[in-house]
Motif scaffolding. Structure first.
Motif, PDB file in Angstrom:
ATOM      1  N   VAL A 129       0.897  -1.283   0.152  1.00 26.74           N
ATOM      2  CA  VAL A 129       0.085   0.171  -0.019  1.00 26.74           C
ATOM      3  C   VAL A 129       1.027   1.330   0.095  1.00 26.74           C
ATOM      4  O   VAL A 129       1.674   1.385   0.856  1.00 26.74           O
ATOM      5  N   MET A 130       0.708   2.082  -0.970  1.00 31.07           N
ATOM      6  CA  MET A 130       1.710   3.109  -1.077  1.00 31.07           C
ATOM      7  C   MET A 130       0.861   4.570  -0.854  1.00 31.07           C
ATOM      8  O   MET A 130      -0.288   4.755  -1.132  1.00 31.07           O
ATOM      9  N   THR A 131       1.434   5.225   0.045  1.00 31.88           N
ATOM     10  CA  THR A 131       0.938   6.504   0.541  1.00 31.88           C
ATOM     11  C   THR A 131       1.704   7.614   0.276  1.00 31.88           C
ATOM     12  O   THR A 131       3.101   7.661   0.267  1.00 31.88           O
ATOM     13  N   HIS A 132       1.219   8.842  -0.542  1.00 27.11           N
ATOM     14  CA  HIS A 132       1.838  10.132  -1.039  1.00 27.11           C
ATOM     15  C   HIS A 132       2.170  10.789  -0.012  1.00 27.11           C
ATOM     16  O   HIS A 132       1.578  10.900   1.100  1.00 27.11           O
ATOM     17  N   GLY A 133       2.840  12.135  -0.366  1.00 30.98           N
ATOM     18  CA  GLY A 133       3.092  13.215   0.442  1.00 30.98           C
ATOM     19  C   GLY A 133       2.074  14.117   0.670  1.00 30.98           C
ATOM     20  O   GLY A 133       0.998  14.037  -0.127  1.00 30.98           O
ATOM     21  N   TYR A 134       2.273  14.934   1.231  1.00 26.00           N
ATOM     22  CA  TYR A 134       1.302  16.234   1.345  1.00 26.00           C
ATOM     23  C   TYR A 134       0.737  17.001   0.322  1.00 26.00           C
ATOM     24  O   TYR A 134       1.557  17.449  -0.386  1.00 26.00           O
ATOM     25  N   PHE A 135      -0.670  16.897   0.108  1.00 20.47           N
ATOM     26  CA  PHE A 135      -1.243  17.582  -0.917  1.00 20.47           C
ATOM     27  C   PHE A 135      -0.789  17.225  -2.370  1.00 20.47           C
ATOM     28  O   PHE A 135      -0.794  18.012  -3.209  1.00 20.47           O
ATOM     29  N   THR A 136      -0.481  16.017  -2.445  1.00 15.09           N
ATOM     30  CA  THR A 136      -0.120  15.245  -3.940  1.00 15.09           C
ATOM     31  C   THR A 136      -1.169  14.154  -3.927  1.00 15.09           C
ATOM     32  O   THR A 136      -2.376  14.614  -3.927  1.00 15.09           O
ATOM     33  N   GLY A 137      -0.935  13.061  -4.604  1.00 17.41           N
ATOM     34  CA  GLY A 137      -1.963  12.057  -5.066  1.00 17.41           C
ATOM     35  C   GLY A 137      -1.030  10.831  -5.414  1.00 17.41           C
ATOM     36  O   GLY A 137      -0.049  10.886  -5.259  1.00 17.41           O
ATOM     37  N   LEU A 138      -1.961   9.845  -5.525  1.00 11.80           N
ATOM     38  CA  LEU A 138      -1.625   8.555  -5.956  1.00 11.80           C
ATOM     39  C   LEU A 138      -0.699   8.796  -7.426  1.00 11.80           C
ATOM     40  O   LEU A 138       0.264   7.725  -7.605  1.00 11.80           O
ATOM     41  N   LEU A 195       3.386  -1.070   4.269  1.00 12.16           N
ATOM     42  CA  LEU A 195       3.158   0.387   3.756  1.00 12.16           C
ATOM     43  C   LEU A 195       4.276   0.977   3.441  1.00 12.16           C
ATOM     44  O   LEU A 195       5.483   0.766   3.937  1.00 12.16           O
ATOM     45  N   CYS A 196       4.268   1.709   2.241  1.00 12.36           N
ATOM     46  CA  CYS A 196       5.220   2.423   1.545  1.00 12.36           C
ATOM     47  C   CYS A 196       4.880   3.868   1.681  1.00 12.36           C
ATOM     48  O   CYS A 196       4.047   4.193   0.838  1.00 12.36           O
ATOM     49  N   GLY A 197       5.410   4.722   2.386  1.00 14.37           N
ATOM     50  CA  GLY A 197       5.164   6.068   2.783  1.00 14.37           C
ATOM     51  C   GLY A 197       6.263   6.880   2.164  1.00 14.37           C
ATOM     52  O   GLY A 197       7.312   6.969   2.801  1.00 14.37           O
ATOM     53  N   HIS A 198       5.711   7.939   1.397  1.00 12.92           N
ATOM     54  CA  HIS A 198       6.478   9.204   1.137  1.00 12.92           C
ATOM     55  C   HIS A 198       6.354  10.550   2.072  1.00 12.92           C
ATOM     56  O   HIS A 198       5.166  10.873   1.866  1.00 12.92           O
ATOM     57  N   SER A 199       7.164  10.873   2.499  1.00 14.64           N
ATOM     58  CA  SER A 199       6.986  12.423   3.251  1.00 14.64           C
ATOM     59  C   SER A 199       5.954  12.183   4.364  1.00 14.64           C
ATOM     60  O   SER A 199       5.817  11.540   5.069  1.00 14.64           O
ATOM     61  N   PHE A 200       4.746  12.859   4.083  1.00 16.88           N
ATOM     62  CA  PHE A 200       3.721  12.947   4.976  1.00 16.88           C
ATOM     63  C   PHE A 200       3.068  11.651   4.935  1.00 16.88           C
ATOM     64  O   PHE A 200       2.711  11.065   5.880  1.00 16.88           O
ATOM     65  N   GLY A 201       3.121  10.843   3.721  1.00 16.78           N
ATOM     66  CA  GLY A 201       2.708   9.559   3.778  1.00 16.78           C
ATOM     67  C   GLY A 201       3.363   8.726   4.664  1.00 16.78           C
ATOM     68  O   GLY A 201       2.917   7.553   5.223  1.00 16.78           O
ATOM     69  N   GLY A 202       4.780   8.748   4.730  1.00 16.02           N
ATOM     70  CA  GLY A 202       5.636   8.223   5.742  1.00 16.02           C
ATOM     71  C   GLY A 202       5.305   8.382   7.119  1.00 16.02           C
ATOM     72  O   GLY A 202       5.421   7.572   7.958  1.00 16.02           O
ATOM     73  N   TYR A 203       5.134   9.673   7.392  1.00 13.19           N
ATOM     74  CA  TYR A 203       4.568  10.047   8.740  1.00 13.19           C
ATOM     75  C   TYR A 203       3.420   9.265   9.235  1.00 13.19           C
ATOM     76  O   TYR A 203       3.328   8.623  10.525  1.00 13.19           O
ATOM     77  N   MET A 204       2.376   9.264   8.392  1.00 10.21           N
ATOM     78  CA  MET A 204       1.145   8.777   8.638  1.00 10.21           C
ATOM     79  C   MET A 204       1.071   7.437   8.858  1.00 10.21           C
ATOM     80  O   MET A 204       0.610   6.628   9.666  1.00 10.21           O
ATOM     81  N   SER A 205       1.926   6.739   7.905  1.00  5.85           N
ATOM     82  CA  SER A 205       2.138   5.240   7.801  1.00  5.85           C
ATOM     83  C   SER A 205       2.704   4.734   9.110  1.00  5.85           C
ATOM     84  O   SER A 205       2.635   3.814   9.684  1.00  5.85           O
ATOM     85  N   THR A 206       3.792   5.489   9.630  1.00  2.00           N
ATOM     86  CA  THR A 206       4.577   5.281  10.909  1.00  2.00           C
ATOM     87  C   THR A 206       3.678   5.201  12.039  1.00  2.00           C
ATOM     88  O   THR A 206       3.443   4.331  12.686  1.00  2.00           O
ATOM     89  N   LEU A 207       2.720   6.270  12.014  1.00  6.18           N
ATOM     90  CA  LEU A 207       1.598   6.373  13.328  1.00  6.18           C
ATOM     91  C   LEU A 207       0.851   5.143  13.105  1.00  6.18           C
ATOM     92  O   LEU A 207       0.254   4.568  14.220  1.00  6.18           O
ATOM     93  N   TYR A 208       0.393   4.772  11.909  1.00  2.15           N
ATOM     94  CA  TYR A 208      -0.576   3.503  11.821  1.00  2.15           C
ATOM     95  C   TYR A 208       0.140   2.505  12.234  1.00  2.15           C
ATOM     96  O   TYR A 208      -0.479   1.701  12.946  1.00  2.15           O
ATOM     97  N   ALA A 209       1.340   2.183  11.576  1.00  2.00           N
ATOM     98  CA  ALA A 209       2.104   0.821  12.408  1.00  2.00           C
ATOM     99  C   ALA A 209       2.299   0.945  13.852  1.00  2.00           C
ATOM    100  O   ALA A 209       2.349  -0.142  14.364  1.00  2.00           O
TER     101      ALA A 209
END
Length: 222
Positions: free
Chosen positions: A117-126, A196-210
């Motif tokens: 599951v890939m999660t993008h950064g702040y205010f971007t998109g898939l 979970l593969c998260g970039h920038s903001f997506g990495g932040y939220m993916s870490t919190l989820y984990a």
């Protein structure tokens, strides 16, 4: 751009905040207006196609034959509550590519054992990962998903209010807003464990989820 013209542009975009807005919770004052559905959908399809992804919605599946080297994907709006909120999703599933003869789909004959599951950064998109999907689809035994976070990309724009008084409480509320929406998405899609593969903001939220739901995380890629 002159200072005067910059000021006019800001006035025409009321969701832009002043420099005094700080912290993660201030992002909700930046809640952008969604692009017109028809235009944003066409742009998304074109971007994905340039990366070798033949995407369709459940309503248009099979309407156009993909190129022989394309990877077949679905674009889904996954409901996460009963209030009309949804997370826009790209899904590349093994079975969808099983009938294709291209090298990109040779490994699709094997059932998926893992979900990325890939999660993008702040205010971007898939679409941020459009050049990565085709190569990831070659990896044996994986389904690949990408999401637009709530309020971003082509996901829903739910109202967000906070009556919390401290910065810590406001940040915690904003974090929970995204983490819990990801958990609801996971349940609705039917994934037990995911990488979970998260970039920038997506990495932040993916870490919190984990941290909150480690039982549903196989690996974390930041």
């Amino acid at each position: 751009m002159s200072a005067a013209s910059a000021e006019i542009e800001v006035q025409q975009l009321p969701w832009i905040t002043t420099p005094e807005s700080k912290g993660i919770f201030s992002m909700f004052r930046l809640w952008p207006r969604p692009a017109p559905t028809k235009d944003s959908h066409a742009a998304e399809l074109a971007l994905l196609q340039s990366g070798g992804i033949a995407a369709s919605t459940p309503q248009t599946a099979g309407a156009t034959a993909p190129n022989s080297d394309d990877v077949v994907a679905e674009l889904l709006d996954v409901d996460i509550d009963d209030n009309g909120n949804y997370i826009h999703t790209l899904a590349i599933r093994r079975g969808a590519n099983a009938g294709m003869s291209s090298a990109a789909s040779e490994t699709s004959k094997t059932a998926a054992r893992h979900s990325l599951v890939m999660t993008h950064g702040y205010f971007t998109g898939l679409g941020f990962f459009f050049r990565n999907y085709k190569e990831l689809a070659r990896v044996d035994g994986w389904d690949v998903y990408a999401i637009d976070w709530l309020g971003m990309g082509r996901s829903a724009r739910p109202a967000y209010t906070s009556n919390r008084t401290s910065d810590e409480a406001r940040v915690g509320g904003a974090e929970a807003f995204f983490v819990e929406s990801l958990e609801e998405w996971r349940k609705r899609v039917g994934i037990d464990k995911m990488t979970l593969c998260g970039h920038s903001f997506g990495g932040y939220m993916s870490t919190l989820y984990a941290l909150k739901y480690p039982e549903h995380v196989e690996k974390l890629v930041l």
